[in-house]
Scaffold this motif. Structure first.
Motif, short mmCIF file in Angstrom:
data_model
loop_
_atom_site.label_atom_id
_atom_site.label_comp_id
_atom_site.label_asym_id
_atom_site.label_seq_id
_atom_site.Cartn_x
_atom_site.Cartn_y
_atom_site.Cartn_z
N ALA A 24 3.56 34.26 53.29
CA ALA A 24 2.59 34.01 52.22
C ALA A 24 1.31 33.36 52.73
O ALA A 24 0.23 33.60 52.18
CB ALA A 24 3.23 33.12 51.13
N VAL A 25 1.41 32.56 53.78
CA VAL A 25 0.22 31.81 54.17
C VAL A 25 -0.41 32.30 55.48
O VAL A 25 -1.52 31.89 55.80
CB VAL A 25 0.48 30.28 54.25
CG1 VAL A 25 1.11 29.78 52.96
CG2 VAL A 25 1.36 29.91 55.44
N CYS A 26 0.26 33.18 56.21
CA CYS A 26 -0.29 33.61 57.50
C CYS A 26 -0.35 35.12 57.65
O CYS A 26 0.63 35.82 57.40
CB CYS A 26 0.56 33.08 58.65
SG CYS A 26 0.28 31.35 59.02
N ASP A 27 -1.50 35.59 58.12
CA ASP A 27 -1.59 36.95 58.61
C ASP A 27 -1.32 36.94 60.11
O ASP A 27 -1.22 35.88 60.74
CB ASP A 27 -2.99 37.52 58.30
CG ASP A 27 -3.09 37.94 56.85
OD1 ASP A 27 -2.20 38.68 56.39
OD2 ASP A 27 -4.05 37.52 56.17
N ASP B 202 -7.80 21.40 54.51
CA ASP B 202 -7.46 22.42 53.53
C ASP B 202 -6.35 23.35 54.02
O ASP B 202 -6.49 24.58 53.98
CB ASP B 202 -8.72 23.23 53.17
CG ASP B 202 -8.59 23.86 51.78
OD1 ASP B 202 -7.77 23.38 50.99
OD2 ASP B 202 -9.30 24.85 51.52
N PHE C 166 -2.09 24.46 54.08
CA PHE C 166 -0.82 24.37 53.39
C PHE C 166 0.10 23.43 54.17
O PHE C 166 -0.04 23.28 55.39
CB PHE C 166 -0.14 25.74 53.28
CG PHE C 166 -0.74 26.62 52.22
CD1 PHE C 166 -0.48 26.38 50.88
CD2 PHE C 166 -1.55 27.69 52.56
CE1 PHE C 166 -1.01 27.20 49.90
CE2 PHE C 166 -2.10 28.52 51.59
CZ PHE C 166 -1.83 28.26 50.24
N GLN D 21 2.59 35.09 44.40
CA GLN D 21 2.76 35.89 45.61
C GLN D 21 4.21 35.81 46.12
O GLN D 21 4.75 36.79 46.62
CB GLN D 21 1.79 35.41 46.70
CG GLN D 21 0.32 35.46 46.29
CD GLN D 21 -0.11 36.83 45.78
OE1 GLN D 21 0.35 37.87 46.26
NE2 GLN D 21 -0.95 36.86 44.74
N LYS E 83 6.41 38.27 44.49
CA LYS E 83 6.30 39.62 45.05
C LYS E 83 7.19 39.76 46.29
O LYS E 83 7.87 40.77 46.47
CB LYS E 83 4.84 39.95 45.40
CG LYS E 83 3.94 40.11 44.18
CD LYS E 83 2.67 40.90 44.48
CE LYS E 83 1.68 40.14 45.29
NZ LYS E 83 0.37 40.81 45.41
N MET F 99 -7.46 26.48 51.84
CA MET F 99 -6.14 27.11 51.70
C MET F 99 -6.31 28.57 51.39
O MET F 99 -6.87 28.93 50.37
CB MET F 99 -5.38 26.48 50.54
CG MET F 99 -4.76 25.15 50.87
SD MET F 99 -3.54 24.70 49.61
CE MET F 99 -4.43 25.08 48.11
N LYS F 100 -5.82 29.41 52.29
CA LYS F 100 -5.95 30.85 52.07
C LYS F 100 -4.59 31.50 52.10
O LYS F 100 -3.83 31.29 53.05
CB LYS F 100 -6.82 31.46 53.18
CG LYS F 100 -8.32 31.44 52.87
CD LYS F 100 -9.15 31.80 54.07
CE LYS F 100 -8.79 33.12 54.70
NZ LYS F 100 -9.74 33.47 55.80
N LEU F 101 -4.29 32.27 51.06
CA LEU F 101 -3.07 33.06 51.10
C LEU F 101 -3.31 34.25 52.02
O LEU F 101 -4.46 34.65 52.26
CB LEU F 101 -2.69 33.52 49.70
CG LEU F 101 -2.13 32.38 48.83
CD1 LEU F 101 -2.22 32.71 47.36
CD2 LEU F 101 -0.69 32.09 49.23
N SER F 102 -2.24 34.82 52.54
CA SER F 102 -2.40 35.90 53.51
C SER F 102 -2.80 37.20 52.82
O SER F 102 -2.45 37.45 51.67
CB SER F 102 -1.08 36.11 54.26
OG SER F 102 -0.10 36.64 53.40
N GLN F 103 -3.53 38.02 53.57
CA GLN F 103 -3.86 39.35 53.07
C GLN F 103 -2.58 40.16 52.89
O GLN F 103 -2.49 41.02 52.02
CB GLN F 103 -4.80 40.08 54.05
CG GLN F 103 -6.23 39.57 53.98
CD GLN F 103 -6.81 39.65 52.58
OE1 GLN F 103 -6.80 40.68 51.94
NE2 GLN F 103 -7.28 38.51 52.07
N VAL G 229 0.24 39.37 51.66
CA VAL G 229 0.81 39.27 50.30
C VAL G 229 -0.21 39.65 49.23
O VAL G 229 0.14 40.31 48.26
CB VAL G 229 1.42 37.88 49.97
CG1 VAL G 229 2.71 37.68 50.74
CG2 VAL G 229 0.45 36.75 50.19
N LEU G 230 -1.46 39.26 49.44
CA LEU G 230 -2.47 39.54 48.40
C LEU G 230 -2.62 41.04 48.17
O LEU G 230 -2.89 41.48 47.05
CB LEU G 230 -3.82 38.92 48.78
CG LEU G 230 -3.83 37.38 48.74
CD1 LEU G 230 -5.14 36.85 49.31
CD2 LEU G 230 -3.63 36.85 47.32
#
Lengths: 403, 403
Positions: A107-110, A195, A197, A256, A259, B1-5, B7-8
């Motif tokens: 969810a938080v890492c590509d 900023d 997680f 997310q 999903k 804070m960025k969610l991953s692509q 999941v998005l």
């Protein structure tokens, strides 16, 4: 046909290399004390089995992806009771803590993103990160400090534009370390300022022997950024159930995570029924378990610290001790113990600590000891370990003076 | 804070959008026939529950990562009996077919690698691929051909230097199509000529109503390159157990799969005990299930083909029919059926087919129908569907002439 780099670069665990040696030793009639396994030996509450034994459905159908509603309520009630304000909608049932971790990472890492993590850390973190193309950035902690955290600057200097999260295990595995309020506040400030997680693995929450324990979700300022990884495995001596949970108070994140839960449809139904029944476990269960592990910790520490050249500090929680041994290579020593040594027909199996470090060479002279044996067995095991070290260093290896 | 692509960019399922409408309709007292769910309604064999009801351990401990040895033997015996030569060492127990798929993808693809797959295909394939940064390359198949395969050139022209595997579902979901021996030989030649892995999802193996069925592992020339994804979910009406398996006769591949299995430690113990007990299921169970589904298929096809403007061909297996409806947008129509239509207080829930296509606009006028209801319910459901289409096209939408 090419296998992926993500699997080819995953290390095989050192325990996997030692297991055949332990099997051989047992075949030869020797008794092996397992100090290597992170699995509680206390009985699973009987309510779990009562919960499944009456289970009978015409069709064993899919559960809802987020988990059985009743189990989500049971988890929510558990957290509320513990002062952790989680509603059922802020929770997912997962296939053990392992899947909660997998979903958090996804969810938080590509691919190519980074996660900061105090080192040493639980082996599955690096395996899961490898499988997903995520880079773990270790922040070193040391046996001399009881694996407590370094100053904030050590974290800050490892933050890059790709850093997405900080991952902490509290109480710690393999260290048993429980962070102080000051350490937690430092980390809270850090993830807010940068900023990030905060992925908080708190599966050992119920095993704290010194001081007060707080969950990271007890900091309201962190609510939007904490992903709480949890499991009933240690809490209820129910590792085999593979029932974990993942919680987040941020609805954008939960959306997310839902999903991700849908990709694997559901978690096993029967084990969820068992986990629901665990809600009936009396509070004494935890109190007694705590007292039992605390006694074992104290026996273990006293015995370990009396062995010449062994160094460790008294950990505050979980059921692990990470100890430095007077050897160059703990993995070789652990293999020797199984292959070439016994005291009155018995030997011990240790978990070499190199698997808990990502930094090369770190932890080479350390082992993780899990005190999940009865007190008398622990005492025997440490007697064998002490004698093993003496023989090894006087006959096999040149002795190493502990620094 | 960025969610991953990763999941998005994962789509939310259209079923998820329709479910609140179905819930509303039920609250309003309407009966909803679920043609949307891929879950068998036949009873789970009683042996499953017998297997778990006598289960009682002092400590519910981790199973071995590859699965309980006894269950691996049971699976091996099942395959041998089916003419599929798999030993226990060539098998892993997984958390449902879903995890078998996840591990297959992880083992053969790095980020950016590609997998060929006949389209339409099971939704979880694209969700899992998204989560791992893998690109699925759809090879179109069409309702007019009963979703049978196009000629080899259609596959070949989509192969690139990043192509690592071909993924096929046989019998098919959502199509019900069972490939002919000629089609299988064409695919076998393809993966050999281009040195690809073949990920074969055969979870509907026991549901074949026309002709002979062969597993891809019955081609010895493919042994080193087939990853066999399987599950007890459909075979034994036991979706809720989440017990699947992943098999490969190539020891180099198995070695990597073992590592992946270790990352999540183990599969739920109690459900594995139930799955072991399923070995006692008499052969009549499959024969009766097959006869029952075949009757339902024939009823469904006859009713569907009698509705003006509906087009479908008779599928050879599984329990799905992918049908083209005389509407522009099947998702809108499915929502309308739940929200605005009923016949004598009842309506139907359909699975819009857009979720089974990756190519934009494909499948927009198609739905997947799962014939997992009793015959009389199926007959009612199709009467409602026919009347719904008539009303929808005469009052709501401009009618569409099926091509």
């Amino acid at each position: 046909m090419k296998l992926s780099q993500r699997v080819l670069t995953m290390p095989e665990s050192s325990i996997r290399k030692l297991t055949p040696l332990a099997d051989e030793a047992k075949k030869a009639g020797r008794r092996i004390y397992h100090l290597n396994i992170g699995q509680p030996d206390l009985p699973t509450p009987k309510s779990f089995f009562a919960g499944i034994n009456n289970f009978r459905e015409e069709v064993l159908s899919y559960c809802p992806s987020p988990g059985l509603p009743k189990l989500l309520e049971v988890f929510s009630a558990y957290y509320q009771h513990r002062g952790i304000p989680l509603t059922p909608r802020e929770l997912l049932v997962t296939n053990g803590g392992s899947e909660a971790l997998l979903f958090s990472f996804m969810a938080v890492c590509d691919h190519g993103d980074e996660i900061l993590v105090p080192e040493p850390f639980y082996t599955s973190y690096s395996l899961t990160a490898s499988a997903l193309g995520i880079k773990l950035c270790p922040v070193p902690t040391f046996v001399e400090d009881g694996f407590h955290l370094p100053e904030r600057g050590e974290f800050v200097k490892r933050i890059t534009p790709r850093t997405r999260a900080l991952l902490v295990t509290n109480p710690g595995n393999p260290t048993g370390t429980v962070y102080t309020q000051e350490e937690m506040k430092m980390l809270a400030g850090l993830v807010q300022d940068f900023d990030l997680f905060l992925i908080a693995d708190e599966v050992y929450r119920e095993f704290v022997y010194e001081g007060e324990y707080k969950s990271f979700l007890e900091f309201p300022s962190l609510w939007e950024r904490v992903l709480l990884v949890d499991s009933i495995s240690k809490r209820f001596s129910a590792c085999g159930a593979r029932i974990g949970s993942l919680a987040c108070k941020n609805p954008k994140v939960m959306r997310q995570l839902y999903k991700l839960a849908e990709t694997r449809l559901a978690v096993a139904m029967v084990e969820q029924m068992g986990a629901i029944a665990l809600a009936e476990t009396p509070a004494e269960y935890f109190r007694e378990a705590n007292l039992e592990y605390k006694r074992r910790r104290d026996v273990s520490i006293a015995k370990l610290q009396s062995i010449p050249g062994v160094y460790c500090r008294r950990p505050e929680g979980a059921f692990y001790i990470l100890a430095r041994l007077p050897v160059v290579d703990a993995e070789e020593f652990a293999a020797w113990l199984l292959r070439d040594f016994n005291l009155d027909g018995a030997s011990v199996m240790l978990a070499p600590a190199n698997g808990f470090y990502l930094t090369p060479e770190r932890g080479r002279d350390e082992v993780r000891i899990a005190y999940v044996l009865r007190e008398e067995d622990l005492a025997n095991a440490f007697t064998i370990l002490g004698e093993g070290l003496r023989v090894y260093n006087s006959t096999v290896a040149s002795p190493v003076v502990s620094s």
